[in-house]
Enzyme design. Sequence first.
Site, mmCIF file in Angstrom:
data_model
loop_
_atom_site.group_PDB
_atom_site.id
_atom_site.type_symbol
_atom_site.label_atom_id
_atom_site.label_comp_id
_atom_site.label_asym_id
_atom_site.label_seq_id
_atom_site.Cartn_x
_atom_site.Cartn_y
_atom_site.Cartn_z
ATOM 1 N N ASP A 79 0.843 -1.205 0.000
ATOM 2 C CA ASP A 79 0.000 0.000 0.000
ATOM 3 C C ASP A 79 0.872 1.247 0.000
ATOM 4 O O ASP A 79 0.665 2.175 0.790
ATOM 5 C CB ASP A 79 -0.952 -0.006 1.189
ATOM 6 N N LYS A 81 1.896 4.658 -1.097
ATOM 7 C CA LYS A 81 1.243 5.847 -1.653
ATOM 8 C C LYS A 81 1.760 7.049 -0.871
ATOM 9 O O LYS A 81 2.357 6.881 0.206
ATOM 10 C CB LYS A 81 -0.279 5.724 -1.539
ATOM 11 N N ASN A 84 1.323 7.289 2.928
ATOM 12 C CA ASN A 84 2.048 6.346 3.778
ATOM 13 C C ASN A 84 3.551 6.583 3.799
ATOM 14 O O ASN A 84 4.307 5.739 4.277
ATOM 15 C CB ASN A 84 1.737 4.905 3.362
ATOM 16 N N ASP A 101 2.203 2.687 7.983
ATOM 17 C CA ASP A 101 0.964 1.965 7.706
ATOM 18 C C ASP A 101 1.239 0.609 7.051
ATOM 19 O O ASP A 101 1.169 0.453 5.838
ATOM 20 C CB ASP A 101 0.023 2.790 6.839
ATOM 21 N N THR A 120 -4.252 0.771 -2.896
ATOM 22 C CA THR A 120 -5.006 1.991 -3.152
ATOM 23 C C THR A 120 -5.086 2.238 -4.655
ATOM 24 O O THR A 120 -4.046 2.245 -5.325
ATOM 25 C CB THR A 120 -4.325 3.193 -2.448
#
Length: 158
Positions: A79, A81, A84, A101, A120
């Site tokens: 994840d 992005k 994060n 995260d 995401t």
Amino acid sequence: LNNEITIMRTLSHANIIKLYEVYETKSSFYMIMEVLTGGNLNDFLKKKYSFKHSEIIIIIKTLLKTLQYMHSKNIMHRDIKPDNILLRKEVILEENICFADFGLSTFTTVSEFIYHKCGTPGFVAPEILKLTKADRRKYGVSCDIFSLGVIFHILLLY
């Protein structure tokens, strides 16, 4: 949450947010983590901050080295992005950049992923997007590299 805690306890790197302690009650987990005051990369993007090429190099090089460490421990973030990627202070320096995260993270060595199709939208690798609900094929750490490539592209555009 147990998976996230296990992964964070496995990782010890200057560019990964530190997990100090975990307290568990009958209904909750409390994770005591490092305090980072510099915001995240998305905060910079919302402010229309224009990254200098030297800053982009620092960000991407730091994140690639950190991914190399994570992947050597057989861990995928899944994840990646701008939200994060946190900063200890609001200055683009290698020592300030941190991954955070780890809720969707997993070990590459597990026989089946807990969350198979995750991430995401906009940052998810094509091999994950192509999966169907019935498709249980495994994918590898290249999904993190793809997500970081999307961030690299975004930083170059600003």
